[in-house]
Design a protein around this motif. Structure first.
Motif, PDB file in Angstrom:
ATOM      1  N   SER A   1      -8.310   3.484   0.058  1.00 48.42           N
ATOM      2  CA  SER A   1      -7.442   2.837  -0.928  1.00 48.42           C
ATOM      3  C   SER A   1      -8.171   2.180  -2.096  1.00 48.42           C
ATOM      4  O   SER A   1      -7.600   2.114  -3.199  1.00 48.42           O
ATOM      5  CB  SER A   1      -6.522   1.826  -0.243  1.00 48.42           C
ATOM      6  OG  SER A   1      -7.244   0.952   0.598  1.00 48.42           O
ATOM      7  N   PRO A   2      -9.409   1.695  -1.956  1.00 51.20           N
ATOM      8  CA  PRO A   2     -10.065   1.131  -3.146  1.00 51.20           C
ATOM      9  C   PRO A   2     -10.345   2.157  -4.251  1.00 51.20           C
ATOM     10  O   PRO A   2     -10.745   1.761  -5.346  1.00 51.20           O
ATOM     11  CB  PRO A   2     -11.377   0.552  -2.593  1.00 51.20           C
ATOM     12  CG  PRO A   2     -11.072   0.245  -1.157  1.00 51.20           C
ATOM     13  CD  PRO A   2     -10.175   1.379  -0.738  1.00 51.20           C
TER      14      PRO A   2
ATOM     15  N   HIS B   1      -4.099  -6.244  -5.606  1.00 49.01           N
ATOM     16  CA  HIS B   1      -3.229  -6.449  -4.450  1.00 49.01           C
ATOM     17  C   HIS B   1      -3.891  -7.405  -3.463  1.00 49.01           C
ATOM     18  O   HIS B   1      -3.285  -8.400  -3.021  1.00 49.01           O
ATOM     19  CB  HIS B   1      -2.932  -5.096  -3.794  1.00 49.01           C
ATOM     20  CG  HIS B   1      -2.243  -5.171  -2.472  1.00 49.01           C
ATOM     21  ND1 HIS B   1      -1.261  -6.103  -2.189  1.00 49.01           N
ATOM     22  CD2 HIS B   1      -2.392  -4.417  -1.339  1.00 49.01           C
ATOM     23  CE1 HIS B   1      -0.825  -5.919  -0.942  1.00 49.01           C
ATOM     24  NE2 HIS B   1      -1.506  -4.920  -0.412  1.00 49.01           N
ATOM     25  N   HIS B   2      -5.139  -7.142  -3.139  1.00 49.05           N
ATOM     26  CA  HIS B   2      -5.813  -7.992  -2.153  1.00 49.05           C
ATOM     27  C   HIS B   2      -6.147  -9.370  -2.700  1.00 49.05           C
ATOM     28  O   HIS B   2      -6.240 -10.341  -1.928  1.00 49.05           O
ATOM     29  CB  HIS B   2      -7.044  -7.283  -1.590  1.00 49.05           C
ATOM     30  CG  HIS B   2      -6.698  -6.424  -0.413  1.00 49.05           C
ATOM     31  ND1 HIS B   2      -6.648  -6.925   0.865  1.00 49.05           N
ATOM     32  CD2 HIS B   2      -6.336  -5.122  -0.329  1.00 49.05           C
ATOM     33  CE1 HIS B   2      -6.282  -5.967   1.695  1.00 49.05           C
ATOM     34  NE2 HIS B   2      -6.084  -4.861   1.002  1.00 49.05           N
TER      35      HIS B   2
ATOM     36  N   PHE C   1      -5.999  -1.779  -5.803  1.00 48.83           N
ATOM     37  CA  PHE C   1      -6.387  -2.343  -4.508  1.00 48.83           C
ATOM     38  C   PHE C   1      -6.885  -3.777  -4.669  1.00 48.83           C
ATOM     39  O   PHE C   1      -6.502  -4.676  -3.908  1.00 48.83           O
ATOM     40  CB  PHE C   1      -7.480  -1.487  -3.874  1.00 48.83           C
ATOM     41  CG  PHE C   1      -8.114  -2.079  -2.647  1.00 48.83           C
ATOM     42  CD1 PHE C   1      -7.635  -1.780  -1.385  1.00 48.83           C
ATOM     43  CD2 PHE C   1      -9.215  -2.930  -2.747  1.00 48.83           C
ATOM     44  CE1 PHE C   1      -8.231  -2.328  -0.240  1.00 48.83           C
ATOM     45  CE2 PHE C   1      -9.813  -3.486  -1.619  1.00 48.83           C
ATOM     46  CZ  PHE C   1      -9.318  -3.185  -0.369  1.00 48.83           C
TER      47      PHE C   1
ATOM     48  N   HIS D   1       0.835  -1.202   0.000  1.00 49.35           N
ATOM     49  CA  HIS D   1       0.000   0.000   0.000  1.00 49.35           C
ATOM     50  C   HIS D   1       0.875   1.260   0.000  1.00 49.35           C
ATOM     51  O   HIS D   1       0.623   2.208  -0.745  1.00 49.35           O
ATOM     52  CB  HIS D   1      -0.918   0.013   1.220  1.00 49.35           C
ATOM     53  CG  HIS D   1      -2.192  -0.764   1.044  1.00 49.35           C
ATOM     54  ND1 HIS D   1      -3.331  -0.208   0.507  1.00 49.35           N
ATOM     55  CD2 HIS D   1      -2.495  -2.051   1.327  1.00 49.35           C
ATOM     56  CE1 HIS D   1      -4.296  -1.119   0.477  1.00 49.35           C
ATOM     57  NE2 HIS D   1      -3.811  -2.249   0.975  1.00 49.35           N
TER      58      HIS D   1
ATOM     59  N   MET E   1      -3.691   4.692  -2.369  1.00 47.83           N
ATOM     60  CA  MET E   1      -3.453   3.383  -1.761  1.00 47.83           C
ATOM     61  C   MET E   1      -2.860   3.492  -0.360  1.00 47.83           C
ATOM     62  O   MET E   1      -2.909   2.531   0.413  1.00 47.83           O
ATOM     63  CB  MET E   1      -2.537   2.550  -2.656  1.00 47.83           C
ATOM     64  CG  MET E   1      -3.279   1.776  -3.724  1.00 47.83           C
ATOM     65  SD  MET E   1      -4.175   0.334  -3.086  1.00 47.83           S
ATOM     66  CE  MET E   1      -2.831  -0.865  -2.958  1.00 47.83           C
TER      67      MET E   1
END
Length: 273
Positions: A206-207, A215-216, A212, A194, A201
């Motif tokens: 952050s979304p 990454h998740h 995002f 992040h 981010m």
């Protein structure tokens, strides 16, 4: 069965369909609901108080459910779309294909972080930041600006080797796989990424940056990888525990799903590897 793929292997058509679906969810107003929810939870989750989405054992099942909800929104637009994942241990630079103008767009400009190219640049007319951390309406990034490199495969392996899922005091000071993956201790995985992307981010909102989700999706894959390596290691805590979500307690904001419901990702999707 849906298959989540490494973003580096997506075809041109798969990239375009993912982008088109994300933009349509944004146009319909639903995208900002996800940004708002994430921001509210990250701001409300504290080490000493009730914590659900972050700094707690339910960080992983909470985000698995969160990603599933978003993926389902995309599939209402284009049924074949799934969330790709970004393996930041391999695609480690601002020159990686992830940041190409035909996908997520590139870095922000030096003076204000504004992303100037790609489908999520405000100048393209499709991506206005409505759930704001300040008054600026454009997506911001500062790739590598946090002063640290992205995590390596060796960093990942060190975390995957940890056998215990979580431990008291069940917060950002805990020793265990969950907290090492979340990145409050040790080699700092999730949190470091992040910060490396920077801009939105590095905030609770952050979304706002579509990276995002990629990454998740990789964090979720790493949880699945850990489960495969440690099949005898359960989600903890298994019994009621103050301020955190145990195995069979419901998670806000849904209130109809528990960590147990989220343990097996294969009931929803698989990964390409």
């Amino acid at each position: 069965m849906a298959v989540r793929k490494n973003q580096s292997t997506l075809t041109t058509t798969e990239k375009r369909e993912f982008i088109d679906a994300v933009l349509e969810v944004k146009r319909g107003g639903r995208y900002d609901d996800f940004v708002r929810t994430h921001n509210e939870f990250i701001m409300g989750d504290t080490d000493q108080g009730e914590r659900v989405g972050h700094r707690s054992p339910s960080f992983l099942p909470w985000h698995r459910k969160f990603l599933l909800e978003f993926e389902q929104e995309l599939q209402r637009i284009i049924p074949s779309v799934t969330l790709p994942y970004w393996d930041w241990s391999t695609d480690r630079t601002a020159g990686s294909s992830l940041w190409a103008t035909d996908f997520l767009g590139g870095d922000g400009r030096s003076r204000d972080g504004q992303v100037m190219a790609g489908p999520f640049a405000n100048l393209a007319g499709n991506w206005s930041i409505d759930i704001q951390v300040d008054t600026r309406p454009f997506l911001r990034r500062a790739l590598g600006g946090g002063g640290r490199a992205l995590p390596t495969r060796a960093d990942i392996e060190a975390v995957l080797a940890v056998e215990t899922y979580d431990a008291p005091p069940w917060n950002s000071t805990s020793r265990g796989f969950r907290n090492l993956l979340e990145g409050w201790r040790g080699v700092n995985l999730h949190n470091r990424v992040h910060v490396w992307v920077g801009g939105h981010m590095a905030t609770g909102a952050s979304p706002n940056d579509p990276v995002f989700w990629l990454h998740h999706a990789f964090i979720d894959k790493l949880w699945a990888d850990w489960q495969t390596r440690h099949p005898a290691s359960p989600y903890l805590p298994e019994t009621p525990t103050e301020n955190v979500v145990d195995l069979d307690s419901t998670m806000r904001p849904w209130n109809d799903v528990t960590p147990r419901d989220m343990l097996d990702h294969t009931q929803f999707y698989t990964f390409d590897t």
